[in-house]
Design an enzyme around this catalytic site. Structure first.
Site, PDB file in Angstrom:
ATOM      1  N   HIS A  94       0.837  -1.207   0.000  1.00 57.76           N
ATOM      2  CA  HIS A  94       0.000   0.000   0.000  1.00 57.76           C
ATOM      3  C   HIS A  94       0.874   1.260   0.000  1.00 57.76           C
ATOM      4  O   HIS A  94       0.537   2.263  -0.635  1.00 57.76           O
ATOM      5  CB  HIS A  94      -0.898   0.025   1.250  1.00 57.76           C
ATOM      6  CG  HIS A  94      -1.879  -1.109   1.329  1.00 57.76           C
ATOM      7  ND1 HIS A  94      -1.749  -2.140   2.222  1.00 57.76           N
ATOM      8  CD2 HIS A  94      -3.003  -1.365   0.615  1.00 57.76           C
ATOM      9  CE1 HIS A  94      -2.761  -2.984   2.073  1.00 57.76           C
ATOM     10  NE2 HIS A  94      -3.527  -2.539   1.097  1.00 57.76           N
TER      11      HIS A  94
ATOM     12  N   SER B  56      -2.606  -8.194   2.862  1.00 60.10           N
ATOM     13  CA  SER B  56      -3.143  -8.125   4.229  1.00 60.10           C
ATOM     14  C   SER B  56      -3.508  -9.522   4.710  1.00 60.10           C
ATOM     15  O   SER B  56      -3.461  -9.820   5.900  1.00 60.10           O
ATOM     16  CB  SER B  56      -4.376  -7.225   4.265  1.00 60.10           C
ATOM     17  OG  SER B  56      -4.058  -5.976   3.683  1.00 60.10           O
TER      18      SER B  56
ATOM     19  N   GLY C  26      -2.921  -1.930  -6.876  1.00 63.17           N
ATOM     20  CA  GLY C  26      -1.794  -2.862  -6.966  1.00 63.17           C
ATOM     21  C   GLY C  26      -2.025  -3.909  -8.052  1.00 63.17           C
ATOM     22  O   GLY C  26      -3.150  -4.368  -8.264  1.00 63.17           O
ATOM     23  N   GLU C  27      -0.926  -4.290  -8.702  1.00 62.83           N
ATOM     24  CA  GLU C  27      -1.028  -5.342  -9.732  1.00 62.83           C
ATOM     25  C   GLU C  27      -1.226  -6.719  -9.120  1.00 62.83           C
ATOM     26  O   GLU C  27      -1.501  -7.674  -9.835  1.00 62.83           O
ATOM     27  CB  GLU C  27       0.240  -5.349 -10.600  1.00 62.83           C
ATOM     28  CG  GLU C  27       0.292  -4.198 -11.579  1.00 62.83           C
ATOM     29  CD  GLU C  27       1.466  -4.292 -12.531  1.00 62.83           C
ATOM     30  OE1 GLU C  27       2.388  -5.112 -12.290  1.00 62.83           O
ATOM     31  OE2 GLU C  27       1.477  -3.531 -13.513  1.00 62.83           O
TER      32      GLU C  27
END
Ligand code: PAF
Length: 279
Positions: free
Chosen positions: A37, A186, A147-148
């Site tokens: 992040h 996460s 994000g990829e």
């Protein structure tokens, strides 16, 4: 950094940025922030004058038997990390603020949402598209960063932004990885130490299959090789697929390709993907 929980206050803050002629980047997240992040926040800071980060664990993108209740929530730690990273606004609406009584609209991105993750998680991408459309409407950013690692999500959101003429630049940021190659997520917080060690089989299997394909190996063989590696590490594979990097449909000669996988280890479901260069 301003932490804002009410839409009226968000609109005031954004109006003052716009009045000063400042551009705005949005980084949508569900919190439990990690360096992946933070890479989005860094990229956002390079692309706009002001950075808004949203934290909202979106109930609409979790299926009935998924991990909504146990999804990690770390408000204090997240807020500290974002302030240190130079975010300007932390937008943290409640479920009631995001979906007030009477809310009935859903955004569904046809075709691309039904494949891969969509086939295993019914309604997931409708939930994602709905909340991202709302976040886009609330913040009206110039640019939004994703994000990829959630490669299909990025493709779905790009499609939605293009189809609805939203005029928002959707930017994908490369996956951040631990030293052993595991993609930061996460959900890695769910892994016990033994599972965490074995989880590295996911990026390794994708890497081995990608190299086989890049050397001209057959797709069936490469995918079987990756499935075996995952099974040996104790993963149950939901899917592993070689697809067109833009449409996520069957790969076509001469177009960029991507290898995507989702697999479960213990009670944790992980996803990852890698680029495959043409042979
Ligand atoms: O990638 C995520 O964290 C979520 O799917 C997103 C984009 C914030 C929408 O809830």
């Amino acid at each position: 950094m301003q932490t804002i929980r009410q839409l009226v206050a968000l609109r005031d803050a954004l109006a003052s940025f716009r009045a000063a002629g400042e551009s705005i980047a949005l980084v949508p997240t569900m919190g439990a922030l990690h360096d992946g992040h933070m890479a989005l926040v860094d990229a956002a800071r390079r692309r706009a004058n002001r950075v808004v980060v949203s934290i909202f664990v979106n109930p609409k993108q979790f299926g009935p038997n998924e991990d909504l209740a146990r999804y990690p929530r770390r408000e204090m730690q997240d807020s500290r990390m974002l302030a240190e990273a130079g975010a300007d606004v932390l937008w943290m609406p409640s479920v009631e603020e995001m979906y007030p009584d009477g809310f009935v609209t859903a955004v569904s991105v046809g075709g691309i949402s039904a494949l891969l993750e969509g086939a295993h998680r019914a309604g997931h991408f409708d939930g994602v598209a709905t909340v991202v459309a709302k976040l886009f409407g609330q913040v009206r950013p110039d640019v939004a960063l994703f994000g990829e690692k959630d490669f299909q999500q990025l493709a779905v959101i790009r499609r939605m932004a293009a189809d609805l003429d939203l005029g928002i630049e959707v930017v994908g940021v490369p996956t951040q990885r631990d030293d052993d190659g595991l993609a930061l997520s996460s959900r890695n917080l769910y892994l016990d130490p033994d599972e965490r060690q074995r989880a590295v089989a996911l990026p390794r299997a994708l890497g081995v299959a990608a190299r086989t394909l890049e050397k001209g190996g057959a797709a069936d063989e490469a995918l079987a090789q990756a499935r075996d590696m995952l099974a040996q590490a104790g993963f149950e594979t939901d899917y592993i697929a070689l697809v067109d990097a833009e449409t996520l449909a069957e790969p076509e000669p001469g177009r960029p390709m991507r290898l995507l996988a989702a697999a479960r280890i213990g009670n944790t479901r992980l996803i990852d993907n890698v680029a495959v260069l043409s042979a």
